[in-house]
Scaffold this motif. Structure first.
Motif, short mmCIF file in Angstrom:
data_model
loop_
_atom_site.label_atom_id
_atom_site.label_comp_id
_atom_site.label_asym_id
_atom_site.label_seq_id
_atom_site.Cartn_x
_atom_site.Cartn_y
_atom_site.Cartn_z
N HIS A 46 41.71 43.53 24.19
CA HIS A 46 40.09 43.18 23.56
C HIS A 46 39.09 44.13 24.50
O HIS A 46 37.88 43.93 24.79
CB HIS A 46 40.16 41.84 23.93
CG HIS A 46 40.93 40.64 23.04
ND1 HIS A 46 41.40 41.28 22.00
CD2 HIS A 46 41.66 39.35 23.66
CE1 HIS A 46 42.82 39.88 21.38
NE2 HIS A 46 42.51 39.66 22.67
N HIS A 47 39.27 45.13 24.89
CA HIS A 47 38.45 46.45 25.33
C HIS A 47 38.50 47.27 24.24
O HIS A 47 38.53 48.19 24.46
CB HIS A 47 38.96 46.36 26.51
CG HIS A 47 38.72 45.75 27.59
ND1 HIS A 47 39.53 45.92 28.27
CD2 HIS A 47 38.68 44.85 28.35
CE1 HIS A 47 39.33 44.71 29.95
NE2 HIS A 47 38.70 44.05 28.97
N ALA A 48 37.35 47.23 22.99
CA ALA A 48 37.69 47.59 21.74
C ALA A 48 36.76 48.87 22.72
O ALA A 48 35.98 48.92 22.40
CB ALA A 48 37.35 47.15 20.46
N ASP A 86 42.10 51.10 22.68
CA ASP A 86 41.35 50.02 23.72
C ASP A 86 43.09 50.25 24.48
O ASP A 86 43.08 50.92 24.54
CB ASP A 86 42.22 48.42 22.90
CG ASP A 86 41.92 47.77 22.50
OD1 ASP A 86 41.55 47.28 24.34
OD2 ASP A 86 40.91 46.31 22.60
N ALA A 106 45.79 44.26 22.62
CA ALA A 106 45.14 44.35 23.19
C ALA A 106 44.61 43.97 24.32
O ALA A 106 44.93 43.04 23.81
CB ALA A 106 43.76 44.87 22.06
#
Length: 548
Positions: free
Chosen positions: A489-491, A300, A487
């Motif tokens: 939140h860009h997995a 991430d 993170a």
């Protein structure tokens, strides 16, 4: 109406990828039946999915899986909460609508991972990137931009005549003071530099995937979790359909396509018997196909958020002050410039030495112009615990090319829809060097420039921590990152091309099973991944339609 039990194509997951793919396949294959199965609910009129503060409020709601990771030793043994859309539209209902692509070498590394498959190089993906865009400036380069796509791509300051944030001028001058050059078109001239922040908000409304890509003619079932992929065959296994959590089976005449997202797709594969044989054996799951890389390369855009106190809030520089009450100021993310920077070569080379990076991978990372850090200054606190009265701005500094890799596996209860996530953030020398350098640059810009000396007073640390200053040591910055870094939140990357899927996005060793979501990204991309993922989906739809 009776729900179908046999269709041509089953798409598991109705998020960004699933909705866009279903729409595109329906357009290319009008005589085929397509079913989207989404575990979450239709957001419907009771949820505000189109305004900026509506989106903020949905994080942690019924439309968000809000997964909890395992305690993470590299970040002070903290447990991280990961936003992951649990609704039709998925993450596009929850995200902030930023639009940026990576640099050419980011995608060229994908092609290299696939033995030189040019379809996944920058040149191969560019037509699909352009296909998604309706770029605001019709005089821009047609070589780099699209003008007829579903998303109006526009910089913040061009979206509305009144949307002119007063801190932009001093902030631009501050970045100039520290040597960052202006980049007039980050889509055409690489990301590096100070550019406008681009977004896909239109008339103050976001464009979730299920609205941008019409689902007319597609069967959509929400609140319908899938528990397993079904297979047949004694030799090469063949996906035949799915088993729903209620025990019902739905069969696919042609293909099953998993679009569950980076955090859910590997869990579903493992529960279905596709993954590391030793892991499956421990959980008493019959082996269907041995693919040890399933769930093993999750990453991430790890980041540090910081908050800065404005010297004289009465000047009206941030949201919350009456001077910025015009609705135009919240017609999208309250930011307007994006700073993308590399690392000094000596710092970069030393980090690569420490990580043992050699050969072509090392040479690619040492290329001039590679971007390792993105910084946004947001004219709002964004977080609880900080004033939202116009006295605070927020800085986000994220790693664009993280090299730390985490792991996604099954929970102790193998039927649980919640994966076990070991994120392993911030564990490589490269990640440490890049993020520490990026934070130091932010401190210099905000607290050490003539341009901002009359605007910014100090950093406001989270409770219990000392403020960082331009004199802070690398150790102090690193300790702050470990204490509160999160993170973005860009997995991505948990089922990468080259290891889990091939260049046609087919799961290796399995017939009639594909993956189409950000889990297939084999390497990180600079910029926020939404624009890249839509381009991947556009190409995936062409690949699947061509094989029909």
């Amino acid at each position: 109406m009776e729900e179908p039990t046999v269709v041509d194509y089953i798409i598991v997951g109705g998020g960004l990828s699933g909705c866009a793919l279903a729409s595109l396949l329906r357009r290319s294959l009008p005589n085929s039946s397509i079913l989207v199965l989404e575990a979450g609910q239709d957001p419907g009129p009771e949820h505000d999915v189109v305004t900026i503060f509506g989106g903020f409020a949905l994080q942690g709601s019924a439309l968000d899986w809000h997964f909890q990771t395992a305690p993470t030793p590299s970040t002070a043994n903290r447990t991280h909460t990961l936003v992951h859309g649990k609704t039709l539209g998925g993450g596009t209902v929850l995200n902030y609508g930023g639009w940026s692509r990576g640099d050419d070498p980011d995608y060229d590394a994908w092609a290299a991972r696939l033995g030189g498959d040019a379809r996944w190089s920058y040149a191969g993906l560019l037509p699909y990137f352009k296909r998604t865009e309706s770029f605001y400036d019709t005089n821009a380069s047609a070589e780099k931009h699209g003008f007829d796509g579903p998303f109006k791509v526009i910089p913040t300051n061009a979206s509305h005549a009144s949307r002119k944030y007063p801190l932009r001028g001093p902030l631009e001058q501050a970045w100039k003071e520290v040597g960052l050059r202006r980049n007039l078109d980050p889509f055409a001239n690489r990301l590096a530099g100070l550019s406008d922040f681009y977004e896909i908000w239109e008339d103050g409304k976001r464009r979730p995937s299920h609205l941008a890509y019409p689902l007319d003619g597609v069967s959509v079932r929400t609140s319908t979790p899938v528990s397993q992929i079904l297979f047949e065959g004694d030799g090469t296994p063949k996906a035949t359909g799915v088993k729903l959590s209620n025990g019902q089976a739905v069969n696919a005449r042609k293909q099953v396509i998993i679009s569950g997202g980076t955090l859910q797709t590997p869990r579903l594969l493992l529960r279905s018997g596709v993954g590391d044989p030793s892991v499956l054996s421990e959980r008493n799951i019959p082996l269907v196909q041995a693919l040890p890389s399933v769930g093993q390369q999750y990453y991430d855009h790890f980041a540090l958020y910081q908050w800065f106190k404005i010297k004289d809030p009465s000047r009206g520089l941030a949201l919350g002050h009456p001077n910025l009450s015009d609705p135009a100021f919240v017609a999208g993310m309250p930011t307007d410039v994006s700073a993308n920077e590399g690392l000094p070569r000596d710092i970069l080379a030393k980090a690569l030495d420490e990580d043992g990076v050699v050969g072509a991978e090392r040479e690619a990372l040492l290329q001039p112009g590679r971007v390792f850090v993105e910084t946004l200054i947001v004219y709002h606190a964004l977080a609880p615990g900080f004033p939202s009265d116009g006295s605070v701005v927020c800085a986000s500094t994220l790693l664009t090319l993280p090299s730390s890799r985490g792991r996604i596996s099954l929970s102790q209860d193998i039927e649980s829809p919640t994966p076990h996530i070991e994120p392993n953030y911030f564990t490589t020398a490269l990640d440490r060097a890049a993020l520490i350098h990026g934070v130091r640059r932010v401190l210099k810009v905000m607290l050490g420039t003539e341009a901002l000396k009359d605007y910014i007073e100090t950093e406001l640390p989270p409770p219990g921590l000392a403020p960082l200053t331009i004199e802070s040591s690398d150790k102090e910055i690193e300790e702050r990152i470990r204490a509160v870094g999160v993170a973005h939140h860009h997995a991505m990357g948990s089922c990468p091309m080259g290891k889990v899927v091939d260049g046609d996005l087919r799961v290796k060793g399995v017939q009639n099973l594909r993956i189409c979501d950000a889990s297939v990204f084999p390497n990180p991309v600079g910029g926020h991944p939404m624009a890249s993922l839509y381009g991947v989906v556009e190409q995936a739809a062409d690949i699947i339609a061509a094989s029909a």
